[in-house]
Design an enzyme around this catalytic site. Structure first.
Site, PDB file in Angstrom:
ATOM      1  N   CYS A  72       0.855  -1.198   0.000  1.00  0.00           N
ATOM      2  CA  CYS A  72       0.000   0.000   0.000  1.00  0.00           C
ATOM      3  C   CYS A  72       0.884   1.239   0.000  1.00  0.00           C
ATOM      4  O   CYS A  72       1.997   1.224   0.532  1.00  0.00           O
ATOM      5  CB  CYS A  72      -0.929   0.082   1.195  1.00  0.00           C
TER       6      CYS A  72
ATOM      7  N   ARG B 173       4.378  -0.594  -4.673  1.00  0.00           N
ATOM      8  CA  ARG B 173       4.007  -0.910  -3.292  1.00  0.00           C
ATOM      9  C   ARG B 173       2.668  -1.638  -3.187  1.00  0.00           C
ATOM     10  O   ARG B 173       2.185  -1.892  -2.087  1.00  0.00           O
ATOM     11  CB  ARG B 173       3.917   0.382  -2.483  1.00  0.00           C
TER      12      ARG B 173
ATOM     13  N   TRP C 155      -2.490  -3.002  -1.503  1.00  0.00           N
ATOM     14  CA  TRP C 155      -2.095  -4.416  -1.487  1.00  0.00           C
ATOM     15  C   TRP C 155      -2.988  -5.021  -0.410  1.00  0.00           C
ATOM     16  O   TRP C 155      -2.830  -4.718   0.768  1.00  0.00           O
ATOM     17  CB  TRP C 155      -0.618  -4.544  -1.131  1.00  0.00           C
TER      18      TRP C 155
ATOM     19  N   ASN D 157      -2.138   3.021   5.316  1.00  0.00           N
ATOM     20  CA  ASN D 157      -1.152   1.976   5.063  1.00  0.00           C
ATOM     21  C   ASN D 157      -0.893   1.329   6.423  1.00  0.00           C
ATOM     22  O   ASN D 157      -0.505   2.017   7.358  1.00  0.00           O
ATOM     23  CB  ASN D 157       0.121   2.651   4.518  1.00  0.00           C
ATOM     24  N   GLY D 158      -1.147   0.036   6.565  1.00  0.00           N
ATOM     25  CA  GLY D 158      -0.941  -0.622   7.859  1.00  0.00           C
ATOM     26  C   GLY D 158      -2.134  -1.512   8.194  1.00  0.00           C
ATOM     27  O   GLY D 158      -2.953  -1.822   7.330  1.00  0.00           O
TER      28      GLY D 158
ATOM     29  N   GLU E  28      19.153 -17.299  -3.484  1.00  0.00           N
ATOM     30  CA  GLU E  28      18.758 -16.033  -4.096  1.00  0.00           C
ATOM     31  C   GLU E  28      18.365 -16.245  -5.568  1.00  0.00           C
ATOM     32  O   GLU E  28      17.389 -15.666  -6.054  1.00  0.00           O
ATOM     33  CB  GLU E  28      19.904 -15.019  -3.952  1.00  0.00           C
TER      34      GLU E  28
ATOM     35  N   LYS F 100      14.713 -15.325  -7.036  1.00  0.00           N
ATOM     36  CA  LYS F 100      14.512 -14.402  -8.160  1.00  0.00           C
ATOM     37  C   LYS F 100      13.634 -15.069  -9.210  1.00  0.00           C
ATOM     38  O   LYS F 100      12.706 -14.463  -9.722  1.00  0.00           O
ATOM     39  CB  LYS F 100      15.838 -13.985  -8.811  1.00  0.00           C
TER      40      LYS F 100
ATOM     41  N   GLU G 194       9.904 -15.623  -7.988  1.00  0.00           N
ATOM     42  CA  GLU G 194       9.050 -14.456  -7.759  1.00  0.00           C
ATOM     43  C   GLU G 194       8.657 -13.727  -9.035  1.00  0.00           C
ATOM     44  O   GLU G 194       7.581 -13.161  -9.096  1.00  0.00           O
ATOM     45  CB  GLU G 194       9.652 -13.502  -6.724  1.00  0.00           C
TER      46      GLU G 194
ATOM     47  N   HIS H  95      20.578 -36.271  -0.342  1.00  0.00           N
ATOM     48  CA  HIS H  95      19.789 -36.631   0.836  1.00  0.00           C
ATOM     49  C   HIS H  95      18.300 -36.371   0.642  1.00  0.00           C
ATOM     50  O   HIS H  95      17.570 -36.219   1.611  1.00  0.00           O
ATOM     51  CB  HIS H  95      20.323 -35.877   2.057  1.00  0.00           C
TER      52      HIS H  95
ATOM     53  N   LYS I 271       6.524  -4.303  -2.898  1.00  0.00           N
ATOM     54  CA  LYS I 271       7.798  -4.002  -2.253  1.00  0.00           C
ATOM     55  C   LYS I 271       7.553  -3.373  -0.892  1.00  0.00           C
ATOM     56  O   LYS I 271       6.557  -2.681  -0.697  1.00  0.00           O
ATOM     57  CB  LYS I 271       8.574  -3.028  -3.139  1.00  0.00           C
TER      58      LYS I 271
HETATM   59  C1  F6R Z   1      12.857 -10.296  -3.106  1.00  0.00           C
HETATM   60  C2  F6R Z   1      12.636  -9.150  -2.258  1.00  0.00           C
HETATM   61  C3  F6R Z   1      12.161  -9.391  -0.873  1.00  0.00           C
HETATM   62  C4  F6R Z   1      12.829  -8.410   0.083  1.00  0.00           C
HETATM   63  C5  F6R Z   1      12.232  -8.557   1.489  1.00  0.00           C
HETATM   64  C6  F6R Z   1      12.934  -7.660   2.497  1.00  0.00           C
HETATM   65  O1  F6R Z   1      13.367  -9.936  -4.353  1.00  0.00           O
HETATM   66  O2  F6R Z   1      12.814  -8.030  -2.663  1.00  0.00           O
HETATM   67  O3  F6R Z   1      12.358 -10.702  -0.479  1.00  0.00           O
HETATM   68  O4  F6R Z   1      14.197  -8.664   0.105  1.00  0.00           O
HETATM   69  O5  F6R Z   1      10.872  -8.237   1.449  1.00  0.00           O
HETATM   70  O6  F6R Z   1      12.829  -6.324   2.129  1.00  0.00           O
HETATM   71  P1  F6R Z   1      13.745  -5.228   2.791  1.00  0.00           P
HETATM   72  O7  F6R Z   1      15.144  -5.494   2.380  1.00  0.00           O
HETATM   73  O8  F6R Z   1      13.234  -3.924   2.251  1.00  0.00           O
HETATM   74  O9  F6R Z   1      13.571  -5.347   4.271  1.00  0.00           O
END
Ligand code: F6R
Length: 614
Positions: free
Chosen positions: A2, A27, A74, A100-101, A487, A491, A494, A510, A609
């Site tokens: 949000c 967001r 969101w 937001n929250g 990682e 990537k 997602e 295993h 994000k």
């Molecule tokens: C994946 C990604 C998320 C963030 C996670 C933590 O590509 O971006 O997994 O890494 O939400 O976010 P921050 O670093 O902002 O605390």
């Protein structure tokens, strides 16, 4: 998760709100809406889905009188529907609010309001809050600051988190905002004011900002603002200068923010290192840690907390600090640590890593460690973010704004900072001057080596397109390449929705080897010389079971013919920095697979994000 924008001024309000929302869309993109005062009433326009749908719905008839608020959602409480979209309107139409929250005790407040005759049209916690404000407004007798006081009174009954912006039709030149654990800043323009949950929404208009702290409210007009506490004590707000430029928050020539940010990594790494080496180039220095060499020497243990990609950076930090500084390191998911009541050694240093500096679980982990009396430090990208301000010291990554939902340049900068931290702590213990100098030299060469890998973009694109139809993939690596494998898998899943897992290369025997077939390609991270032979054996094990193999190896490695189907060669570097170089091909591989599959790369489904909910 949000986002919020608000504007008071003489320009086209709806247009400013829409521009801000499109910059904040990463967001949350379940719905978007704006509200403003028009002909002495509050007018609201909302649409499901992207901001584009909202802007298509705005025509000449929408002419707000110099004030308005906006939101991208969101979904948390309530499904993705028009009723649940923000801004929300109070029952008697006096207030509109964006939030937001999460309001945790919304059900009991709702019950109370229903008994008072209030009716609700949505399933959201936010609609409850806007009505609670209205309830207090109607009860409030004093004429002075009636708007602000009603918001204050309502918030005193609220349990949970919020960044809110509120409009009141009886006070048409004023906006009230408040925050608790959700970011909010005021942008001061020339006879105009902005509010936003994220600086990138307003950087095109002003660089002059005030960050609200938890428990603060502000009353804002076109030319002025005042900040108070929940008890109405006046606060002297501190003005800051944003160091972002408008180009930093635009896609430029790139098709996606993710690709732009992958390509920005040489510069992001340079920025993470700038001014952070000793004059004799044998160690690193970080003024922001606010710890003397003697205090750093006394650290017996380090705990890292983070979420998602930042958690992977912590795992690499664990390998590096244990190897080069010989300090025991633990890594915890922030969401687990905050409730685990884990015993910590006396001289433990707690580091939280967070790109946004706003991730709620990481903030809570920081608070929990602080409550227990540990020294808490943060590695964050966003200057002035909640985690940066609440920690006792820290290191800014200086990666510039990261807009793509999938974190790329922030991750490699976090690993770079972790490597520098390992160097600093190592040099305070047993690492020799010569080893320190070699480490620094390798760091300084890193940006150029990353650029060399980026030149292989098209080669990696062709490999990615070959594997884009698969639905399962394994990423495998040993030692510090294991978190890189995690990682790589994250990537891929997602942004392309391919099921992918990261594993330590030797562990697949295993269990996971049961998954191996021609339908499950394996991506090996095999840049480390000391484990190369062992990793090659693991490659042969999966090859014997018909798996296609892609491998990232260092220049000069001898790979027997037929061992791999596709090979990506990266420059050689210092052991500690191999995870950074090995990550770049993985980012490009995931990007081009997602592109080949037609996925919405910068806005993957269900994700947003900066996760400001638990
Ligand atoms: C994946 C990604 C998320 C963030 C996670 C933590 O590509 O971006 O997994 O890494 O939400 O976010 P921050 O670093 O902002 O605390």
């Amino acid at each position: 998760m949000c986002s919020i924008i608000g504007y008071i001024g003489n320009r086209d309000v709806a247009q400013i709100l829409l521009d801000g929302l499109s910059r904040l869309e990463y967001r949350g993109y379940d719905s978007a809406g704006i509200a403003g005062i028009q002909c002495e009433e509050i007018s609201v326009v909302k649409r499901l889905g992207r901001v584009k749908n909202l802007s298509d719905a705005i025509d000449e008839s929408v002419k707000f009188d110099g004030i308005g608020i906006g939101h991208t959602r969101w979904a948390t409480h309530g499904s993705v529907s028009l009723e649940n979209a923000h801004p929300h309107l109070s029952f008697h139409g006096i207030f509109s609010l964006v939030h937001n929250g999460v309001i945790e005790n919304y059900e009991s407040i709702k019950h109370f309001l229903v008994e008072k005759g209030y009716e609700f049209y949505s399933e959201t916690d936010t609609e409850v809050l806007v009505n609670l404000i209205e309830y207090h407004f109607k009860k409030e007798t004093s004429l002075e600051n009636k708007f602000l006081v009603s918001v204050q009174k309502a918030l005193l009954h609220v349990r949970g988190t919020y960044g809110i912006a509120v409009l009141c039709k009886h006070s048409p030149g004023e906006m009230v905002v408040a925050r608790k654990s959700s970011p909010l800043l005021i942008g001061i323009g020339d006879n105009e004011m902005f509010i936003a949950s994220d600086a990138c929404a307003i950087v095109a208009h002003t660089h002059n900002v005030v960050y609200l702290n938890d428990g603060e409210l502000a009353s804002i007009t076109q030319s002025d603002f005042s900040v108070v506490t929940m008890k109405n004590e006046k606060i002297d707000a501190v003005k800051c200068e944003l160091d972002w430029r408008i180009e930093d928050v635009s896609r430029g020539e790139h098709e996606h923010f993710m690709l732009k940010e992958i390509c920005e990594q040489p510069v992001a790494l340079q920025n993470a290192m700038r001014g952070r080496f000793s004059d004799d180039l044998s160690t690193a220095k970080f003024g922001g840690l606010r710890l003397s060499p003697r205090e750093l020497r006394q650290v017996d243990r380090i705990l890292f907390c983070a979420c998602g990609t930042a958690w992977h950076a912590c795992l690499i930090a664990e390998y590096l600090i244990e190897k080069y500084a010989r300090i025991p390191v633990e890594v915890a998911y922030s969401s687990e640590f905050r409730y685990s009541n884990a015993p910590l050694e006396k001289n433990t240093l707690v580091f939280v890593i967070s790109q946004s500096g706003e991730t709620l679980d990481s903030f809570a982990a920081l608070q929990e460690a602080k409550r227990k009396g540990y020294r808490t430090l943060a590695i964050t990208n966003v200057v002035g973010s909640t985690i940066a301000r609440e920690s006792e010291g820290g290191i800014y990554q200086h990666s510039g704004p990261e807009i793509g939902v999938a974190s790329t340049k922030a991750f490699t900068a976090q690993v770079c900072v972790a490597a520098m931290l390992a160097l600093l702590l190592g040099r305070l213990r047993d690492m020799s001057f010569d080893d320190g100098v070699a480490f620094v030299q390798a760091l300084l060469q890193l940006p150029e080596k990353v650029s060399k890998i980026l030149e292989k973009k098209d080669e990696i694109r062709l490999i990615a397109e070959k594997y884009a139809h698969h639905e399962d993939m394994l990423f495998l690596g040993r030692q510090s390449m294991f978190p890189v494998a995690l990682e790589g898998a994250l990537k891929l899943k997602e942004i392309s929705y391919i099921h992918a897992e990261g594993y330590p290369a030797a562990e697949i025997k295993h269990g996971p080897i049961a998954l191996i077939s021609g339908k499950c390609p394996c991506f090996f991270l095999a840049t480390q010389r000391n484990t190369l032979q062992k990793t090659l054996s693991n490659i042969l094990e999966v090859k014997a079971r018909n798996a296609m193999v892609i491998a990232v190896v260092a220049e000069g490695s001898k790979i027997p013919p037929g061992c791999t189907d596709d090979l990506i060669v990266v420059p050689e570097t210092h052991d500690a920095l191999e995870p950074i170089l090995a990550t770049i091909p993985l980012q490009l591989f995931a990007y081009y697979i997602a592109k080949a599959r037609g996925c919405d790369i910068d806005k993957p489904r269900n994700l947003a994000k900066s996760v400001t909910v638990e």
